[in-house]
Design a protein around this motif. Sequence first.
Motif, PDB file in Angstrom:
ATOM      1  N   ALA A  68       0.830  -1.203   0.000  1.00 50.25           N
ATOM      2  CA  ALA A  68       0.000   0.000   0.000  1.00 50.25           C
ATOM      3  C   ALA A  68       0.866   1.256   0.000  1.00 50.25           C
ATOM      4  O   ALA A  68       1.689   1.461   0.894  1.00 50.25           O
ATOM      5  CB  ALA A  68      -0.930  -0.005   1.202  1.00 50.25           C
ATOM      6  N   GLY A  69       0.698   2.072  -1.044  1.00 51.52           N
ATOM      7  CA  GLY A  69       1.246   3.405  -1.093  1.00 51.52           C
ATOM      8  C   GLY A  69       2.746   3.587  -1.151  1.00 51.52           C
ATOM      9  O   GLY A  69       3.218   4.693  -0.913  1.00 51.52           O
ATOM     10  N   ASP A  70       3.519   2.569  -1.475  1.00 53.34           N
ATOM     11  CA  ASP A  70       4.973   2.727  -1.455  1.00 53.34           C
ATOM     12  C   ASP A  70       5.611   1.957  -2.615  1.00 53.34           C
ATOM     13  O   ASP A  70       5.916   0.772  -2.489  1.00 53.34           O
ATOM     14  CB  ASP A  70       5.523   2.240  -0.117  1.00 53.34           C
ATOM     15  CG  ASP A  70       6.985   2.598   0.109  1.00 53.34           C
ATOM     16  OD1 ASP A  70       7.732   2.768  -0.878  1.00 53.34           O
ATOM     17  OD2 ASP A  70       7.382   2.691   1.287  1.00 53.34           O
ATOM     18  N   VAL A  71       5.811   2.652  -3.721  1.00 58.28           N
ATOM     19  CA  VAL A  71       6.375   2.036  -4.923  1.00 58.28           C
ATOM     20  C   VAL A  71       7.771   1.487  -4.642  1.00 58.28           C
ATOM     21  O   VAL A  71       8.099   0.367  -5.035  1.00 58.28           O
ATOM     22  CB  VAL A  71       6.443   3.050  -6.086  1.00 58.28           C
ATOM     23  CG1 VAL A  71       7.130   2.445  -7.288  1.00 58.28           C
ATOM     24  CG2 VAL A  71       5.061   3.531  -6.451  1.00 58.28           C
ATOM     25  N   ARG A  72       8.594   2.269  -3.960  1.00 60.18           N
ATOM     26  CA  ARG A  72       9.969   1.852  -3.698  1.00 60.18           C
ATOM     27  C   ARG A  72      10.020   0.550  -2.899  1.00 60.18           C
ATOM     28  O   ARG A  72      10.755  -0.377  -3.236  1.00 60.18           O
ATOM     29  CB  ARG A  72      10.715   2.965  -2.957  1.00 60.18           C
ATOM     30  CG  ARG A  72      12.210   2.731  -2.914  1.00 60.18           C
ATOM     31  CD  ARG A  72      12.951   3.914  -2.334  1.00 60.18           C
ATOM     32  NE  ARG A  72      12.691   5.105  -3.139  1.00 60.18           N
ATOM     33  CZ  ARG A  72      12.637   6.348  -2.666  1.00 60.18           C
ATOM     34  NH1 ARG A  72      12.859   6.579  -1.399  1.00 60.18           N
ATOM     35  NH2 ARG A  72      12.397   7.364  -3.453  1.00 60.18           N
ATOM     36  N   LEU A  73       9.211   0.463  -1.849  1.00 57.97           N
ATOM     37  CA  LEU A  73       9.178  -0.752  -1.041  1.00 57.97           C
ATOM     38  C   LEU A  73       8.608  -1.924  -1.847  1.00 57.97           C
ATOM     39  O   LEU A  73       9.123  -3.036  -1.777  1.00 57.97           O
ATOM     40  CB  LEU A  73       8.369  -0.537   0.236  1.00 57.97           C
ATOM     41  CG  LEU A  73       8.285  -1.727   1.194  1.00 57.97           C
ATOM     42  CD1 LEU A  73       9.674  -2.190   1.634  1.00 57.97           C
ATOM     43  CD2 LEU A  73       7.419  -1.361   2.408  1.00 57.97           C
ATOM     44  N   ALA A  80       3.972  -7.584  -6.489  1.00 55.09           N
ATOM     45  CA  ALA A  80       3.356  -7.512  -7.812  1.00 55.09           C
ATOM     46  C   ALA A  80       3.020  -6.077  -8.199  1.00 55.09           C
ATOM     47  O   ALA A  80       2.941  -5.755  -9.379  1.00 55.09           O
ATOM     48  CB  ALA A  80       2.094  -8.367  -7.848  1.00 55.09           C
ATOM     49  N   GLY A  81       2.821  -5.221  -7.206  1.00 56.27           N
ATOM     50  CA  GLY A  81       2.471  -3.840  -7.507  1.00 56.27           C
ATOM     51  C   GLY A  81       2.112  -3.066  -6.261  1.00 56.27           C
ATOM     52  O   GLY A  81       2.412  -3.474  -5.142  1.00 56.27           O
ATOM     53  N   VAL A  82       1.431  -1.953  -6.497  1.00 61.15           N
ATOM     54  CA  VAL A  82       1.088  -1.014  -5.435  1.00 61.15           C
ATOM     55  C   VAL A  82      -0.423  -0.925  -5.282  1.00 61.15           C
ATOM     56  O   VAL A  82      -1.164  -0.959  -6.259  1.00 61.15           O
ATOM     57  CB  VAL A  82       1.671   0.385  -5.757  1.00 61.15           C
ATOM     58  CG1 VAL A  82       1.251   1.416  -4.734  1.00 61.15           C
ATOM     59  CG2 VAL A  82       3.185   0.302  -5.842  1.00 61.15           C
ATOM     60  N   HIS A  83      -0.845  -0.794  -4.030  1.00 61.78           N
ATOM     61  CA  HIS A  83      -2.246  -0.554  -3.683  1.00 61.78           C
ATOM     62  C   HIS A  83      -2.373   0.923  -3.343  1.00 61.78           C
ATOM     63  O   HIS A  83      -1.649   1.438  -2.489  1.00 61.78           O
ATOM     64  CB  HIS A  83      -2.648  -1.421  -2.488  1.00 61.78           C
ATOM     65  CG  HIS A  83      -4.040  -1.176  -2.016  1.00 61.78           C
ATOM     66  ND1 HIS A  83      -5.136  -1.745  -2.620  1.00 61.78           N
ATOM     67  CD2 HIS A  83      -4.510  -0.433  -0.992  1.00 61.78           C
ATOM     68  CE1 HIS A  83      -6.227  -1.358  -1.986  1.00 61.78           C
ATOM     69  NE2 HIS A  83      -5.868  -0.553  -0.988  1.00 61.78           N
ATOM     70  N   MET A  84      -3.263   1.629  -4.021  1.00 63.68           N
ATOM     71  CA  MET A  84      -3.453   3.066  -3.836  1.00 63.68           C
ATOM     72  C   MET A  84      -4.618   3.326  -2.888  1.00 63.68           C
ATOM     73  O   MET A  84      -5.697   2.758  -3.068  1.00 63.68           O
ATOM     74  CB  MET A  84      -3.740   3.721  -5.192  1.00 63.68           C
ATOM     75  CG  MET A  84      -3.889   5.221  -5.145  1.00 63.68           C
ATOM     76  SD  MET A  84      -4.141   5.933  -6.805  1.00 63.68           S
ATOM     77  CE  MET A  84      -5.897   5.706  -7.008  1.00 63.68           C
ATOM     78  N   SER A  85      -4.401   4.172  -1.898  1.00 73.59           N
ATOM     79  CA  SER A  85      -5.491   4.534  -0.997  1.00 73.59           C
ATOM     80  C   SER A  85      -6.484   5.427  -1.720  1.00 73.59           C
ATOM     81  O   SER A  85      -6.165   6.023  -2.749  1.00 73.59           O
ATOM     82  CB  SER A  85      -4.942   5.237   0.248  1.00 73.59           C
ATOM     83  OG  SER A  85      -4.326   6.450  -0.128  1.00 73.59           O
ATOM     84  N   PRO A  90      -1.863   8.822  -7.923  1.00 74.39           N
ATOM     85  CA  PRO A  90      -1.635   7.729  -8.849  1.00 74.39           C
ATOM     86  C   PRO A  90      -0.145   7.555  -9.153  1.00 74.39           C
ATOM     87  O   PRO A  90       0.588   8.522  -9.266  1.00 74.39           O
ATOM     88  CB  PRO A  90      -2.363   8.156 -10.125  1.00 74.39           C
ATOM     89  CG  PRO A  90      -3.244   9.277  -9.737  1.00 74.39           C
ATOM     90  CD  PRO A  90      -2.648   9.899  -8.512  1.00 74.39           C
ATOM     91  N   VAL A  91       0.273   6.315  -9.245  1.00 72.05           N
ATOM     92  CA  VAL A  91       1.642   5.983  -9.611  1.00 72.05           C
ATOM     93  C   VAL A  91       1.603   4.905 -10.685  1.00 72.05           C
ATOM     94  O   VAL A  91       0.606   4.209 -10.839  1.00 72.05           O
ATOM     95  CB  VAL A  91       2.464   5.494  -8.395  1.00 72.05           C
ATOM     96  CG1 VAL A  91       2.641   6.591  -7.378  1.00 72.05           C
ATOM     97  CG2 VAL A  91       1.839   4.272  -7.771  1.00 72.05           C
ATOM     98  N   ARG A  92       2.706   4.760 -11.385  1.00 72.66           N
ATOM     99  CA  ARG A  92       2.744   3.834 -12.512  1.00 72.66           C
ATOM    100  C   ARG A  92       2.438   2.387 -12.122  1.00 72.66           C
ATOM    101  O   ARG A  92       1.839   1.654 -12.887  1.00 72.66           O
ATOM    102  CB  ARG A  92       4.108   3.927 -13.192  1.00 72.66           C
ATOM    103  CG  ARG A  92       4.169   3.142 -14.484  1.00 72.66           C
ATOM    104  CD  ARG A  92       5.514   3.208 -15.126  1.00 72.66           C
ATOM    105  NE  ARG A  92       6.441   2.414 -14.329  1.00 72.66           N
ATOM    106  CZ  ARG A  92       7.707   2.709 -14.145  1.00 72.66           C
ATOM    107  NH1 ARG A  92       8.221   3.775 -14.680  1.00 72.66           N
ATOM    108  NH2 ARG A  92       8.479   1.955 -13.412  1.00 72.66           N
TER     109      ARG A  92
END
Length: 179
Positions: A68-73, A80-85, A90-92
């Motif tokens: 959740a919310g941390d592309v770098r981590l 697999a990817g990022v979960h956006m709150s 928005p991130v790639r």
Amino acid sequence: MRRRHSQHLPETWLFTDPRMGEALWDAIHQLPRGSGIVLRHYDAADRSVIARRAAKLARRYGHVLMVAGDVRLARAVGAAGVHMSDGGRPVRDVITAASHDRAGLVRARRAGASLVFLSPVFPTRSHPGARTLGALRFGLTGRGTGIAVAALGGMTPKRYARMQALGAQAWGAIDAWNK
């Protein structure tokens, strides 16, 4: 409906919560093979340690991990990817997102999410006293948005079975796996 990501997303999800403590690891083990995990633990001082261990277990059990919310981590642990709150930037790498209303579903679709968790459907311990959608409003809110909608909030396997008739394509929970 066309998915924006080639990866097949699970139908069953665990949302992590710091109040789970060490029971988190048992919950990951209890999940049906191929489930999804959304690692939250936003303010945990040892979030990266938790993420690495969750990623290792996810690989072992064939689960899909989102951070959740941390592309770098997410990238560092091989998620697999990022979960956006809901309302998040928005991130790639966004694949899943949270929403509490129709506007949030539209934002998530525009951000490139493939699956949006609409919540809370039913009363939940993680958000005591929060206004719930209820089953009918969940179905009406998700209808015609052009994105896969998952039910979150007070969910159980039995409730998910009923929610499928109202358009739920997946479901997530904390307490259903925290036993």
